[in-house]
Design an enzyme around this catalytic site. Structure first.
Site, PDB file in Angstrom:
ATOM      1  N   GLN A  78     -12.181  13.918   8.233  1.00  0.00           N
ATOM      2  CA  GLN A  78     -11.916  12.700   7.467  1.00  0.00           C
ATOM      3  C   GLN A  78     -13.198  11.907   7.292  1.00  0.00           C
ATOM      4  O   GLN A  78     -13.908  11.627   8.261  1.00  0.00           O
ATOM      5  CB  GLN A  78     -10.866  11.801   8.130  1.00  0.00           C
ATOM      6  CG  GLN A  78     -10.512  10.636   7.201  1.00  0.00           C
ATOM      7  CD  GLN A  78      -9.541   9.634   7.788  1.00  0.00           C
ATOM      8  OE1 GLN A  78      -9.866   8.917   8.724  1.00  0.00           O
ATOM      9  NE2 GLN A  78      -8.337   9.580   7.218  1.00  0.00           N
TER      10      GLN A  78
ATOM     11  N   CYS B   9      -7.571   2.860   6.377  1.00  0.00           N
ATOM     12  CA  CYS B   9      -7.937   2.147   7.602  1.00  0.00           C
ATOM     13  C   CYS B   9      -8.202   0.678   7.310  1.00  0.00           C
ATOM     14  O   CYS B   9      -8.991   0.344   6.418  1.00  0.00           O
ATOM     15  CB  CYS B   9      -9.178   2.788   8.217  1.00  0.00           C
ATOM     16  SG  CYS B   9      -9.689   2.002   9.759  1.00  0.00           S
TER      17      CYS B   9
ATOM     18  N   HIS C 292       0.606   6.553   4.419  1.00  0.00           N
ATOM     19  CA  HIS C 292       1.099   5.701   5.493  1.00  0.00           C
ATOM     20  C   HIS C 292       2.031   4.695   4.846  1.00  0.00           C
ATOM     21  O   HIS C 292       1.592   3.873   4.039  1.00  0.00           O
ATOM     22  CB  HIS C 292      -0.067   5.004   6.192  1.00  0.00           C
ATOM     23  CG  HIS C 292       0.343   4.232   7.413  1.00  0.00           C
ATOM     24  ND1 HIS C 292      -0.535   3.967   8.440  1.00  0.00           N
ATOM     25  CD2 HIS C 292       1.513   3.680   7.784  1.00  0.00           C
ATOM     26  CE1 HIS C 292       0.096   3.272   9.381  1.00  0.00           C
ATOM     27  NE2 HIS C 292       1.335   3.085   8.987  1.00  0.00           N
TER      28      HIS C 292
ATOM     29  N   ASN D  55       3.451   9.425   6.720  1.00  0.00           N
ATOM     30  CA  ASN D  55       2.845   8.939   7.958  1.00  0.00           C
ATOM     31  C   ASN D  55       3.372   7.542   8.245  1.00  0.00           C
ATOM     32  O   ASN D  55       3.655   6.771   7.339  1.00  0.00           O
ATOM     33  CB  ASN D  55       1.316   8.921   7.801  1.00  0.00           C
ATOM     34  CG  ASN D  55       0.590   8.303   8.973  1.00  0.00           C
ATOM     35  OD1 ASN D  55      -0.264   7.447   8.803  1.00  0.00           O
ATOM     36  ND2 ASN D  55       0.910   8.718  10.186  1.00  0.00           N
TER      37      ASN D  55
END
Length: 348
Positions: free
Chosen positions: A78, A108, A179, A219
């Site tokens: 990643q 993130c 996510h 996710n």
């Protein structure tokens, strides 16, 4: 005993199948020792590195961040970054190092990532993400993928996520991990962003309807193998599990090959401990610290009799200068003795 994965880089179809279950990239956790441990439990599950920034590779020359054991395959790198040319060069370096997939972090929410203008903040600039992945795809033969959120801050996920996916699909992306939470860059800490924003699984399933040819992994909030199976049955192509796979790895990974992929046999935490010993001995002979490996093993017996003594023996002893595999054998013996005593007590 679980067979280690194929040390040869794997092709696109094999990686796509592996992505039915993956362990999320987690900073300070999914290093090479953690990944080797996880591979002993599952030969099939797709593993990810911690996020590595493109500047660290391209400008900093931090190639040691790409170290990995051939047994880790299938394994993905990643990357974090926002400069297309720099990401392309970092992707090239990663592919040359042997990774099966290069993943772009668009999820993130940490302060450090925001200050670098990448991570979840890129959800605000889908056109830039498209340019990044186009450049990365031109630079490498392995598959380039994206991990994203459903939106950030005041964005409406039902508007921004389809638009975002349209852009990256047009740029050639065939596999994404979503996510299923927003990231609040203003007001929530990175830790809070993992739990507080509500999950929106229906939106992810809707994206599968909108983009039927896009491989979508779900996710967020999935903490058991049963929940992963349910998500796959509900229509997503893959499931990515994070903290649960780290803190209770045996519960997630020891049965994954049989239940998720339909092959292989279950292993036990005891199997895994014994299988780790040669790796640990080699690590120590090379000058490594025992605690660098055992810190990832603390959750092997989570929820089982003897778990507390296992954690205590390793936590208290692994940092000592003369600590070696004898400590691990002792911890295992004490754990097994306590488990046996608990079983006898239950039997009456």
């Amino acid at each position: 005993m679980t067979e280690l994965g194929n040390p040869i880089k794997q092709g696109k179809s094999e990686i796509s199948r592996a992505a039915r279950l993956s362990v999320a990239p987690m900073m300070d956790w999914t290093d090479r020792h953690c990944r080797y441990l996880h591979r002993l439990m599952s030969a099939r599950t797709l593993l990810y590195t911690e996020m590595v920034t493109a500047p660290a590779l391209v400008r900093g020359g931090a190639l040691h961040l790409l170290d990995h054991d051939p047994a880790e395959h299938p394994v993905a790198l990643q990357l974090g970054g926002s400069d297309p040319a720099e990401l392309a060069e970092a992707a090239r370096i990663g592919a040359q190092a042997g990774y099966d997939e290069i993943n772009l972090n668009v999820g993130c929410p940490s302060d450090r990532v925001q200050s670098g203008a990448f991570g979840a903040v890129l959800m605000k600039d889908a056109a830039l993400v498209a340019r990044c992945v186009t450049a990365m795809r031109r630079a490498v033969d392995v598959e380039v993928t994206v991990k994203c959120r459903i939106g950030v801050d005041d964005q409406d996920p039902h508007v921004v996520l389809p638009e975002f996916l349209s852009r990256v699909v047009a740029a050639g992306i065939e596999r994404v991990t979503i996510h299923a939470r927003k990231a609040w860059l203003d007001g929530l800490s990175p830790k809070e962003n993992r739990d507080i924003p509500p999950l929106d699984y229906p939106l992810v399933h809707l994206m599968k309807e909108y983009f039927p040819n896009l491989h979508i992994s779900l996710n967020g909030g999935i903490t058991t193998l049963e929940a992963a199976e349910a998500a796959l049955d509900a229509g997503v192509d893959g499931v990515m599990i994070g903290r649960a796979a780290y803190h209770q790895p045996a519960d997630i990974l020891c049965g994954a090959d049989r239940r998720i992929y339909g092959d292989g046999e279950d292993c036990t935490p005891e199997d895994v401990v014994l299988d780790m010993l040669p790796y640990i001995e080699a690590h120590l002979e090379a000058g490594g610290k025992l605690s660098s490996v055992t810190r990832h093993m603390l959750g092997l017996f989570a929820g089982k009799p003897g778990a507390r003594i296992w954690r205590r023996v390793l936590s208290e002893g692994a940092h000592l200068p003369d600590a070696g595999t004898a400590l691990i054998r002792s911890a295992l013996e004490q754990t097994q003795a306590q488990a046996q005593a608990a079983a006898q007590a239950r039997a009456g």
